[in-house]
Structure formats: structure tokens, C-alpha cells
Design an enzyme around this catalytic site. Sequence first.
Site, short mmCIF file in Angstrom:
data_model
loop_
_atom_site.label_atom_id
_atom_site.label_comp_id
_atom_site.label_asym_id
_atom_site.label_seq_id
_atom_site.Cartn_x
_atom_site.Cartn_y
_atom_site.Cartn_z
N SER A 273 0.82 -1.22 0.00
CA SER A 273 0.00 0.00 0.00
C SER A 273 0.86 1.27 0.00
CB SER A 273 -0.95 0.02 1.20
OG SER A 273 -1.90 -0.99 1.05
N LYS A 320 -9.75 -4.85 10.99
CA LYS A 320 -10.86 -4.33 10.19
C LYS A 320 -12.19 -4.31 10.95
CE LYS A 320 -9.11 -5.32 5.56
NZ LYS A 320 -9.34 -5.98 4.28
N GLY A 379 -14.86 -19.03 1.44
CA GLY A 379 -14.49 -18.27 2.64
C GLY A 379 -15.72 -17.61 3.24
N ALA A 380 -15.59 -17.24 4.51
CA ALA A 380 -16.71 -16.56 5.18
C ALA A 380 -16.18 -15.45 6.08
CB ALA A 380 -17.51 -17.58 6.00
N GLY A 382 -13.97 -11.52 6.43
CA GLY A 382 -14.26 -10.13 6.09
C GLY A 382 -14.33 -9.91 4.59
N ASN A 402 -17.45 -22.80 2.61
CA ASN A 402 -16.44 -22.50 3.63
C ASN A 402 -15.95 -23.77 4.31
OD1 ASN A 402 -14.90 -20.46 4.95
ND2 ASN A 402 -16.07 -20.85 6.82
N THR A 404 -15.16 -24.10 7.58
CA THR A 404 -15.87 -24.33 8.83
C THR A 404 -17.37 -24.10 8.59
OG1 THR A 404 -13.94 -23.42 9.92
CG2 THR A 404 -15.90 -23.69 11.29
N GLY A 487 -5.78 -10.85 -7.77
CA GLY A 487 -6.13 -9.89 -6.73
C GLY A 487 -5.53 -8.51 -6.93
#
Length: 524
Positions: A273, A320, A379-380, A382, A402, A404, A487
Site C-alpha cells: 500500500s 478491520k 471463505g466466510a 471479512g 467454507n 468451517t 487480486g
Amino acid sequence: MICIPITASKKKEALHAIERSCRLADFIELRMDLIEDGSLAELISTARDNSSLIKIIVTCRKKEEAAPAGRTAGIKNAGEKTIDRKIALLKEAIELGADFVDIELTEGRAAIKELQSFCAKHRGKTKIIVSYHNFKETPALTKLKEIFHQCAKAKPAIVKIVTFAKTAEDNLETLSLISYARKHSPKIISLCMGDKGRISRAVAPLLGNYLSFATLEREGQSAPGQFTVWEMKQFKKFFIGRRSASLTPALFLRKASPQNYVLLGNPVGQSLSPLMHNAALKKMGIAENYSAFCVQDLGSAIQGIRGMNIRGASVTIPFKVAVMEYLDDIDDDALEIGAVNTIINNNGRLTGCNTDWLGLILTLQEAMPVKGKTFVIIGAGGTARAAAYGIMKEGGFPVIANRTPEKGKILSNKLNCPFYPLAEIGKIKADCLINTTPVGMYPHNDKSPVKASALGGYKYVMDVIYNPLKTKLLKDAEKQGCHIFSGVDMFVNQGAQQLRLWRGKEPPLVLMKKVILERLNKIE
Ligand code: NAP
């Protein structure tokens, strides 16, 4: 400390309110007299999954001690439960490990004792609150003291006395009770309801009131006169004088420090960044600087932003979600997603925003329409929440996969979309697959969250990882003939949106991507 009562009658709304409240409050109060179709086990586990720190109060208010119709906005009473059903429910809460159960003094000594011995049998983790609610008036202080002693006789952890203010002077009675009660052993919650009782809600925390009750939205008050959680936080800041611009103008008139923008995270050593933002600021002709800070103490870091008049900040892992409680405002997108990756400092007033969702959507839209398409999100966390939010906002359909299942189901329930365990991802048919997990990130370049054989059915595959530039997932997808998105574009787009928010100008996207690609190619 702030407690948000959960008052939604329907399970879906109640779970959603729990998720949001866990990020904003110290306590939630599950109003089982109002929540119609949620199982207590699911409500409690949702709260625990969302915060390991949240304290849970379970109560089932009797009709005479709940807000009468017309006194609160948007609240629907689920119908009164019998005392046996109520005791059974509170016992279930104790078995499920709720931190507190709240029972009214008027339910009688026998009922209170029964709950106390049940708590003791369950290792005493759950504590008792004995409460008194009067929606007609505020008795005089001598009477309030009597009521306090009647409640305290049962030796609960907390005594709660809430009365209705007919006059502003009534506030003095309940506020005086706080100082009186604090000389005795149980903790005290004492305040007035109604418009004229709002003074007590604002001032009581200063006098040692154990809890303040607040709402997420203006609608959904469990008692008349409640402030929103944001208003309560403003009072806290105002009275404690920690960070109100109007109270400490000198602080905000200081000359700007050379660090005008910062990244807050831990670790931040690998972050690209600063490289991207400094190149952009220079090209935009802005003589300001962006620096990364490895943060140990988030509260102090936020104080630093205010104190040094830093214009804006990016927020990354692991802050976050945690950063939200330190900010003055959260915009609607970030509130809905439940995470902030951008802070704007407007003369000491800090607003949290989320640009990840837009970064991802703009990247997809460069190559495909989002509207009407189905997206499997792996994924689950953020980033998954930001992705799903953006996709739904643009008219697409997310499917959550996901590792889990419990976490995946919480997200899919919230979004009202399908869920699959990651191991069963091969069964899903969709247009696009998006990986939002860190699987495959440098230095684990040989890992992928999905077998190559499961990728054949997708036209598009995106990985939010940008180091390496082409992850194993993307290499496998390319071999299967899929259109791939790295990404990098999302990273550049979310950073560009941060600059738009901070400076109100269009940033140099091409240059930003160029410097990132050059650095990543060098690393590889
Ligand atoms: P997070 O909230 O911690 O969520 C991580 C998710 O990944 C969880 O759902 C977790 O599943 C899953 N996961 C972790 N390890 C796994 C494994 N070995 N196998 C399967 N699933 C696994 O993290 P986040 O903030 O969403 O960040 C995720 C990634 O996105 C990071 O790599 C971050 O750098 C990247 N990111 C990129 C951009 C960009 O601009 N390109 C922006 C934001 C984030 P469980 O629920 O089972 O634990």
C-alpha cells in the site's frame, strides 16, 4: 458499558442484529418475549461466534414490565409466556452459558431462588439480575431505596431499576439511587424511561451506572427514550472529553504532520500500500505521504490519527472489525459488511468506510456482468462478506462455500443464500468462483483451496490474493480455459477508491497498477 437489546421478532432479523451489536456493544440483551422464532441456542452461538468478548443477558419480560404498545417504535410483542415456560427458558439460557439472566422482582422470591440454585448447579457461570420496571411513574427516592433493598435481598449480581419520568426532576431520583446503591454490594442499573428521562440515560454512566441500554436504529427501542448506540458513544466522548473536536479545537488546528495517510495493521512489513499510494499522491501533485505502522495498541493508534491530524488511514488484518468501535461514524456499506478498511478524518471526526467490496466489483465488471450471475465465494471472513455484499448490491447471487460449516452458515443465513461445505464445492454450478481465503498466498504458492478438477464448470475464476500474481488456483483455472482475475486489480481498485474518498480526485489507476506489477514481478 453499552447493552443493545435484541428486539426483532423474526429469527433472521434477530441474528442480523446480534451480529451488528456484537461489534458495537459490550452486552446484548436477548428479549425472548419479543423474539418469536429463534432458538436460544442459535442466538447465543451466533453472538459467541461474532465476539468472544460480548456478554449476553437473557430475559423474558412479563407483560406488565415491558413497554406498552405505542411507547416504542417498531416493536412487536410475541405474546406473554407462562411463568413455568419463562423459568424453563431462563434455565436453558443458564445451561447454554449466558452471562446473565434477568428476572423481575415481581416474579417472586421462589422463582429467583430457583434460578439461583440452578446457576450454582451449573458452576455459577451465569449471574442473576433482579429487575424492577415501572412504566407509569418514578417513585420518590425513599421508595426507590426500598425497592433496591428488596431486589438486593436475593443477592443478585446486578439490580436494575427502571422507571418512567413524568418530569425532568424524576431523573434526579434515579440518578441519586446510583450513588446510594453503589455503597451496597450488587451492581446497579438505575435510569428513567421516556423523553423526559433521557437526561438520566446520558448522565448515568458518569455516576457509575453499570450498563446503558441503546438501540442500533431509531426504530427497535425496547423502552421509550433510548438513544442509539452512536448517540451513547458520542455522550461518552463528550463527557470524558477524549476526542471531541468541539471540545479540543487546538488539537485539530495543529500543523499537519508529514505522515498524512497511514496504514494500520499487524504485520504490515509486506504491504504494498505505501508504494502504491505514494506513487499515486506524487502523480496527483499532492505533497503528502503515506506510511505503514505496525500497531500494537489500536486505541492509541486511533488517538494518534486525531492528535496528529492525519487525513486518512487504511486498516488491514487484524483490525478491520475491531477498529469500528473507535470511530465516530460508520458508513452504510461498512456497517452492512461489518468491517472497515478506510478511515476519513474530517477535522477530528473519524468516519469508517469499506472499499474492498467496490474494488472487487469493479474488477469483475471489467470482464463480466455481475447482474443475474451466480458466484461461488470460498471463505466466510471479512473479504467474503465484502464480496457477497457487492455482488448482491449489483444484482448477482452469491453461494458460500467454507471450511468451517458453522461460520459459513452464519454468513449464508444472513445473506439468505445457499451454503456448501468447502469439501462439497464440486457439487455447485455457477458462473464465477472467487477465492477469499489466504490459501495459496506467498510463501505457500503450491496450495489451492480447490482441486483443479472442480474448476471446469466455471467461465470466470478470481483470486483476491495478489502475491503471487498468479496463484495455483488461477494457474489451474487458466488450464481449464477459465477467464481469470488476479487480486492485483482488486487491490488497485480498493486503493484508488480510498484516494477518491480522501482527496475527492481521480487517482492514476494505470500508474498504481504498474508500480505494483513491477514490484511483484521483482519479488517473483
Ligand atoms: P479472514 O476474515 O480471516 O477470513 C479468512 C477466511 O479464509 C475464513 O473464512 C477461513 O475459513 C478461510 N481459511 C483460512 N485458512 C483456510 C484454509 N487453510 N483452508 C480453507 N479456508 C481457509 O480474512 P480476510 O480479511 O477475509 O482476508 C482473506 C484474504 O483476502 C487475505 O489473504 C487478504 O490478504 C486478502 N485480501 C485481498 C484484498 C485485495 O485487495 N486483493 C483485499 C482484502 C483482503 P474458516 O471460517 O474455516 O476459518
